[in-house]
Design a protein around this motif. Structure first.
Motif, PDB file in Angstrom:
ATOM      1  N   LEU A  94     -42.224 -19.961   2.931  1.00 48.76           N
ATOM      2  CA  LEU A  94     -42.603 -18.611   2.515  1.00 48.76           C
ATOM      3  C   LEU A  94     -43.983 -18.684   1.873  1.00 48.76           C
ATOM      4  O   LEU A  94     -44.200 -19.395   0.902  1.00 48.76           O
ATOM      5  CB  LEU A  94     -41.584 -18.059   1.529  1.00 48.76           C
ATOM      6  N   GLY A  95     -44.923 -17.929   2.429  1.00 49.06           N
ATOM      7  CA  GLY A  95     -46.315 -18.019   2.017  1.00 49.06           C
ATOM      8  C   GLY A  95     -47.083 -18.889   2.992  1.00 49.06           C
ATOM      9  O   GLY A  95     -46.502 -19.661   3.769  1.00 49.06           O
ATOM     10  N   GLY A  96     -48.403 -18.770   2.998  1.00 47.59           N
ATOM     11  CA  GLY A  96     -49.213 -19.585   3.885  1.00 47.59           C
ATOM     12  C   GLY A  96     -49.267 -19.034   5.296  1.00 47.59           C
ATOM     13  O   GLY A  96     -48.816 -17.935   5.591  1.00 47.59           O
ATOM     14  N   THR A  97     -49.803 -19.847   6.215  1.00 42.63           N
ATOM     15  CA  THR A  97     -50.066 -19.367   7.570  1.00 42.63           C
ATOM     16  C   THR A  97     -48.790 -19.124   8.363  1.00 42.63           C
ATOM     17  O   THR A  97     -48.750 -18.265   9.238  1.00 42.63           O
ATOM     18  CB  THR A  97     -50.933 -20.384   8.326  1.00 42.63           C
ATOM     19  N   GLY A  98     -47.703 -19.890   8.079  1.00 42.60           N
ATOM     20  CA  GLY A  98     -46.466 -19.706   8.829  1.00 42.60           C
ATOM     21  C   GLY A  98     -45.923 -18.309   8.696  1.00 42.60           C
ATOM     22  O   GLY A  98     -45.493 -17.689   9.670  1.00 42.60           O
ATOM     23  N   THR A  99     -45.942 -17.781   7.473  1.00 43.94           N
ATOM     24  CA  THR A  99     -45.478 -16.416   7.257  1.00 43.94           C
ATOM     25  C   THR A  99     -46.415 -15.421   7.924  1.00 43.94           C
ATOM     26  O   THR A  99     -45.986 -14.419   8.490  1.00 43.94           O
ATOM     27  CB  THR A  99     -45.383 -16.122   5.752  1.00 43.94           C
ATOM     28  N   GLY A 100     -47.698 -15.694   7.866  1.00 48.16           N
ATOM     29  CA  GLY A 100     -48.670 -14.767   8.420  1.00 48.16           C
ATOM     30  C   GLY A 100     -48.519 -14.549   9.910  1.00 48.16           C
ATOM     31  O   GLY A 100     -48.797 -13.462  10.423  1.00 48.16           O
ATOM     32  N   TYR A 354     -38.547  -7.071   0.543  1.00 47.92           N
ATOM     33  CA  TYR A 354     -37.378  -7.791   0.028  1.00 47.92           C
ATOM     34  C   TYR A 354     -37.771  -9.099  -0.644  1.00 47.92           C
ATOM     35  O   TYR A 354     -37.376  -9.363  -1.795  1.00 47.92           O
ATOM     36  CB  TYR A 354     -36.404  -8.057   1.182  1.00 47.92           C
ATOM     37  N   TYR A 355     -38.557  -9.926   0.039  1.00 46.50           N
ATOM     38  CA  TYR A 355     -38.881 -11.239  -0.512  1.00 46.50           C
ATOM     39  C   TYR A 355     -39.724 -11.127  -1.780  1.00 46.50           C
ATOM     40  O   TYR A 355     -39.530 -11.896  -2.732  1.00 46.50           O
ATOM     41  CB  TYR A 355     -39.617 -12.087   0.530  1.00 46.50           C
ATOM     42  N   GLY A 356     -40.656 -10.190  -1.803  1.00 44.06           N
ATOM     43  CA  GLY A 356     -41.460 -10.034  -3.010  1.00 44.06           C
ATOM     44  C   GLY A 356     -40.651  -9.519  -4.180  1.00 44.06           C
ATOM     45  O   GLY A 356     -40.734 -10.038  -5.303  1.00 44.06           O
ATOM     46  N   LEU A 357     -39.835  -8.497  -3.926  1.00 42.35           N
ATOM     47  CA  LEU A 357     -39.071  -7.870  -5.004  1.00 42.35           C
ATOM     48  C   LEU A 357     -37.988  -8.799  -5.531  1.00 42.35           C
ATOM     49  O   LEU A 357     -37.775  -8.903  -6.759  1.00 42.35           O
ATOM     50  CB  LEU A 357     -38.458  -6.566  -4.496  1.00 42.35           C
ATOM     51  N   VAL A 358     -37.294  -9.490  -4.653  1.00 42.88           N
ATOM     52  CA  VAL A 358     -36.177 -10.318  -5.100  1.00 42.88           C
ATOM     53  C   VAL A 358     -36.680 -11.464  -5.978  1.00 42.88           C
ATOM     54  O   VAL A 358     -36.015 -11.869  -6.944  1.00 42.88           O
ATOM     55  CB  VAL A 358     -35.361 -10.833  -3.894  1.00 42.88           C
ATOM     56  N   ARG A 359     -37.867 -11.972  -5.692  1.00 36.29           N
ATOM     57  CA  ARG A 359     -38.398 -13.043  -6.561  1.00 36.29           C
ATOM     58  C   ARG A 359     -38.681 -12.527  -7.962  1.00 36.29           C
ATOM     59  O   ARG A 359     -38.330 -13.178  -8.954  1.00 36.29           O
ATOM     60  CB  ARG A 359     -39.669 -13.643  -5.959  1.00 36.29           C
ATOM     61  N   GLU A 417     -46.519  -8.111  -6.706  1.00 35.76           N
ATOM     62  CA  GLU A 417     -46.657  -9.285  -7.568  1.00 35.76           C
ATOM     63  C   GLU A 417     -45.817 -10.443  -7.056  1.00 35.76           C
ATOM     64  O   GLU A 417     -46.234 -11.608  -7.097  1.00 35.76           O
ATOM     65  CB  GLU A 417     -46.260  -8.935  -9.003  1.00 35.76           C
ATOM     66  N   GLY A 418     -44.618 -10.143  -6.552  1.00 36.02           N
ATOM     67  CA  GLY A 418     -43.771 -11.207  -6.018  1.00 36.02           C
ATOM     68  C   GLY A 418     -44.384 -11.903  -4.822  1.00 36.02           C
ATOM     69  O   GLY A 418     -44.332 -13.138  -4.700  1.00 36.02           O
ATOM     70  N   LEU A 419     -45.017 -11.159  -3.905  1.00 36.06           N
ATOM     71  CA  LEU A 419     -45.670 -11.784  -2.754  1.00 36.06           C
ATOM     72  C   LEU A 419     -46.848 -12.637  -3.197  1.00 36.06           C
ATOM     73  O   LEU A 419     -47.130 -13.679  -2.599  1.00 36.06           O
ATOM     74  CB  LEU A 419     -46.113 -10.725  -1.750  1.00 36.06           C
ATOM     75  N   ASP A 420     -47.541 -12.204  -4.247  1.00 33.43           N
ATOM     76  CA  ASP A 420     -48.607 -13.042  -4.800  1.00 33.43           C
ATOM     77  C   ASP A 420     -48.044 -14.372  -5.297  1.00 33.43           C
ATOM     78  O   ASP A 420     -48.626 -15.438  -5.079  1.00 33.43           O
ATOM     79  CB  ASP A 420     -49.320 -12.322  -5.943  1.00 33.43           C
ATOM     80  N   ARG A 421     -46.898 -14.319  -5.957  1.00 34.88           N
ATOM     81  CA  ARG A 421     -46.289 -15.557  -6.455  1.00 34.88           C
ATOM     82  C   ARG A 421     -45.846 -16.466  -5.313  1.00 34.88           C
ATOM     83  O   ARG A 421     -45.865 -17.694  -5.453  1.00 34.88           O
ATOM     84  CB  ARG A 421     -45.101 -15.230  -7.356  1.00 34.88           C
ATOM     85  N   TRP A 422     -45.441 -15.866  -4.193  1.00 30.23           N
ATOM     86  CA  TRP A 422     -45.062 -16.678  -3.031  1.00 30.23           C
ATOM     87  C   TRP A 422     -46.295 -17.241  -2.320  1.00 30.23           C
ATOM     88  O   TRP A 422     -46.166 -18.106  -1.451  1.00 30.23           O
ATOM     89  CB  TRP A 422     -44.262 -15.851  -2.031  1.00 30.23           C
ATOM     90  N   GLY A 423     -47.483 -16.738  -2.630  1.00 28.04           N
ATOM     91  CA  GLY A 423     -48.687 -17.217  -1.971  1.00 28.04           C
ATOM     92  C   GLY A 423     -48.979 -16.554  -0.651  1.00 28.04           C
ATOM     93  O   GLY A 423     -49.645 -17.134   0.219  1.00 28.04           O
ATOM     94  N   VAL A 424     -48.515 -15.319  -0.469  1.00 30.48           N
ATOM     95  CA  VAL A 424     -48.783 -14.580   0.766  1.00 30.48           C
ATOM     96  C   VAL A 424     -50.224 -14.088   0.747  1.00 30.48           C
ATOM     97  O   VAL A 424     -50.728 -13.614  -0.286  1.00 30.48           O
ATOM     98  CB  VAL A 424     -47.799 -13.402   0.918  1.00 30.48           C
ATOM     99  N   ASP A 425     -50.891 -14.168   1.895  1.00 28.26           N
ATOM    100  CA  ASP A 425     -52.278 -13.727   2.029  1.00 28.26           C
ATOM    101  C   ASP A 425     -52.419 -12.268   1.591  1.00 28.26           C
ATOM    102  O   ASP A 425     -51.646 -11.407   2.049  1.00 28.26           O
ATOM    103  CB  ASP A 425     -52.722 -13.875   3.483  1.00 28.26           C
TER     104      ASP A 425
END
Length: 493
Positions: A94-100, A354-359, A417-425
């Motif tokens: 979760l995060g990085g190029t794979g998610t992108g 979902y992924y951002g909020l749940v974190r 904020e949660g997606l930022d913590r996961w490292g999403v672009d």
């Protein structure tokens, strides 16, 4: 969870052995948790998408075996009905190029499969419930040719001892009986997986439960069933009723349903597996050769096959999953509340939310589940399923507010904020969560587009309901293939 089984006769001895084996697996799981057997590094995510097959008119097409043969890709599998397919998207960090690249990867899979399906006279559609499905389409003859489904059907009806009753209110109430579990096949969903550590599992599962209502309000895409206009997300109540093993007398006694929100917040994943074992009799009592304790004591990692098979027949809206991958055990939360579609862009946006909020909720110092009752979270789910973004949902510190206001004012900023913590672009984050924001501002979900389009076809064009539904499905498929989010779709003139 879709494990194949061979046809078999089930005896009382089979049930006794299976119960003992499930309990043995549970004891081994408890020991593994206590001994910190689970290694956890960077979290992985995964996704499953269930789809419908249609013909050129927009009606269901009962050819999943032929379509699977044409696709020739092990990522694709049958589902319960011959008009269903499922694709499993490979896990990634979760995060990085794979998610992108996830959106483009899913698009590629679906475009390839759709092209192969057309070669055998079918097409794919991602939608929570196929609106053109008819009661005549859900007989046992429409079940996929898999012994697991036949056995599951037989065991559910043996437990019930009577026909299945479907009773759904709404603008055009539906009441009917069914003599097989095929109504369940009308429900096509997206399942998001999130790998978590044993220590964090309770917090992440509780957080997922708490946001089930807002998730469904945002993504509702199932307003029609057998020609009736019902809930915005009819799939929720249909699935609850179509897999119910309880006759009326057991319901009155308070026996728990197999499609289950649960009844309490948890502290450990063990709570969920233990409840499944304690409350629910086996539907598929089939034993493996593995002795899980022997495997563990020899330094191996047991598959816990009986416990996982049993877990797969308790249909929690957020399900615990234990799996062994490359010789290492891990745990996942499987989020099961969302319908399929309308587009890949919408699906991936729902996942980002979902992924951002749940974190964020799992890591709060004062968690939401300490400020909201479990029963309120369940009530939020059913309110959202009925009315979508118009539902009034309860949230701590806000009271009861419209779902769209709750998302815009409180939950969407947390998802960012949660997606930022996961490292999403950041650019991908902004695009995906921007889709969620626009859906709230326009109040246009898949369900609302379907209802408005059918109404326009009936009122402006004088179409009868069956033809209006077929025309709507054809327009839906064209818009789905464009991958433009549903909030941008025009209503038929």
């Amino acid at each position: 969870m879709g494990r194949d089984v061979a046809a078999a006769r089930i005896s009382g001895e089979d049930r006794r052995r299976y119960r003992e084996k499930v309990r043995r697996c549970l004891d081994v799981l408890a020991r593994m948790l206590g001994e910190s057997q689970f290694e956890f590094e960077r979290p992985h995510i995964g996704m499953e998408i269930e789809l419908n097959l249609i013909d050129g008119c927009g009606d269901p097409q009962m050819r999943n075996a032929d379509v699977l043969k044409a696709i020739a890709d092990p990522a694709w599998a049958t589902e319960l009905g011959q008009f269903n397919l499922e694709i499993n998207i490979p896990p990634r960090t979760l995060g990085g190029t794979g998610t992108g690249e996830l959106e483009n990867e899913v698009l590629g899979h679906l475009e390839h499969a759709d092209a192969r399906a057309h070669e055998v006279g079918a097409g794919l559609v991602m939608i929570g419930i196929l609106p053109t499905l008819r009661r005549s389409d859900i007989g046992e003859e429409s079940m996929s040719a898999n012994d697991r489904y036949k056995m599951l059907n037989d065991q559910i009806f043996a437990a019930r001892g009577e026909e299945m009753r479907i009773d759904i209110d709404g603008p055009e109430p539906l009441r009917m009986h069914a003599d097989c579990i095929l109504p369940e096949a009308a429900c096509t969903s997206v399942q998001f997986h999130l790998q978590v550590s044993p220590e964090q599992f309770g917090a992440y599962w509780n957080a997922a439960q708490a946001i089930a209502g807002p998730q469904v309000a945002l993504a509702a895409n199932s307003p029609f069933l057998f020609g009736h206009r019902l809930w915005d997300e009819t799939r929720i109540t249909l699935f609850e009723q179509a897999t119910d093993t309880r006759p009326e007398e057991l319901k009155a006694q308070g026996v728990r349903p197999r499609v289950w929100f649960g009844e309490r917040w948890i502290t450990s994943v063990f709570d969920l597996f233990e409840e499944n074992t304690r409350y629910f009799p086996a539907l598929l009592p089939l034993c493996d050769e593995e002795d899980p304790l022997d495997v563990l004591e020899r330094g191996g990692i047991p598959q816990l096959g009986e416990l996982m098979l049993h877990n797969g027949t308790v249909y929690r809206w957020n399900r615990p999953v234990y799996a062994v991958v490359d010789g290492r055990p891990h745990l996942r939360v499987e989020n099961r509340v969302l319908p399929a579609g309308p587009t890949v862009a919408d699906v991936i946006a729902n996942g980002a939310f979902y992924y951002g909020l749940v974190r964020m909720l799992a890591e709060e110092e004062r968690p939401v589940w300490t400020r909201m009752s479990f029963g309120t979270a369940e009530e939020n789910l059913h309110r959202a399923a009925r009315r979508g973004l118009d539902a009034r949902l309860y949230w701590p510190g806000m009271g009861e507010v419209h779902a769209s206001d709750l998302v815009l004012r409180r939950l969407l900023p947390l998802a960012y904020e949660g997606l930022d913590r996961w490292g999403v672009d950041p650019a991908r984050r902004d695009r995906l969560l921007g889709i969620i924001e626009q859906r709230c501002l326009t109040r246009r979900t898949g369900a609302r587009w379907q209802v408005e389009t059918v109404r326009a076809l009936e009122e402006r064009n004088g179409a009868a309901r069956p033809e209006a539904l077929r025309a709507m499905v054809r327009d839906y498929v064209e818009a789905m293939r464009s991958n433009e989010p549903v909030h941008t779709w025009p209503v038929a003139a």
